[in-house]
Design an enzyme around this catalytic site. Sequence first.
Site, short mmCIF file in Angstrom:
data_model
loop_
_atom_site.label_atom_id
_atom_site.label_comp_id
_atom_site.label_asym_id
_atom_site.label_seq_id
_atom_site.Cartn_x
_atom_site.Cartn_y
_atom_site.Cartn_z
CG ASP A 223 -1.80 1.24 1.27
OD1 ASP A 223 -2.62 1.43 0.36
OD2 ASP A 223 -1.67 2.03 2.23
CE LYS A 227 -1.78 5.13 0.88
NZ LYS A 227 -2.04 5.04 2.34
#
Length: 364
Positions: A223, A227
């Site tokens: 995750d 980003k």
Amino acid sequence: MVNIGIVGCGFVGSELIAQLHATLSSSKRLKVVAIANIFTMQLSDKKYTPLPLSNWEADLTKAGLKPDLNALVNYLADSPEHAVIVDCTASEAIANMYPSWLKKNISIVTPNKKAFSGNLTLFKEICSLSSNYSGKGRSPMTYHESTVGAGLPVLSTLVDFVKTGDEIIKIEGIFSGTLSYLFNNFSSVSEPAVKGSFSEIVKIAKDLGYTEPDPRDDLNGMDVARKVTICGRLAGLDLDLSTLNVENIVPESLRKCPTAEEFMSKLPTFDAHFAKLNEEAKREGKVLRYVGIVDPKGSSGVKLVKYPTNHPFAGLQGSDNIIKFTTKYFPNGVIVQGAGAGGPPTAYGIFSDLLKIQERVEGF
């Protein structure tokens, strides 16, 4: 006026609808004319009359239309006023449709990371078709502030640096609310809010709903990697998940546990490993933080890092995100900090993006 279709009305989508309904003064030029979820869909009439939002869930169920994304897209494409699709799903298949929507002059606002961190060709095609990135024309546009840091002004700040000719020297940050919570408590400067071994703190975070149903989906770093990829690409780097250096802190022997329950039951056997890392950091007067780094010189990645106790990352509390931009114009850094997850902050970021499109289209 701007006509809006919302695809996906779960945690984030329903919060967005609530915010739009509650702030009629600021959203009066934003008309929700279509809502769809996995079960059903509601479209307004041929005049694109705003859908009433006070009882939208009951109205959506009552509408009873079989969800048909193509029909929703075509309905918005025929809108006499500018149209926007808000994709509140996490679907890669839907993200792959973005170029076809942009070609129909439909703008996009989304917290869905897939289009911006996945296939690089898709990302570049979306940028080339979006006027706010390509600089061609006034519409359509793509805004995705909520893909990084929920409603925090992370991407808008980064884009402003790039557009004004500033040079990005480094971007580093704690991009995960889950991993922020874990290490703020496990490796703390002051008295932590939660005490315990690493596995105990992971369990508390899971019970509080801070982690994914399987905490390995947080601990593996992917995750954060998404980003970092998004930030890197907006900074002009062709980062790719397949080549990004990501430190997976899930113990190797636990990565193939068939269930989250088995993983959680075996994690305590590695408490000594994490305790050793923490003690090593303490002896150096430092704390552990799991960070993402964008480095134009080639050292971008995701890893567990030791920071001195006087560093801004060391004193972080709760599950906040913190991102530091170091640039030519700002050599001492610019820090953005705050809640980087959750329904209200994410919906706020989407709402803000919708207002940007409305102001750009209508000139105010």
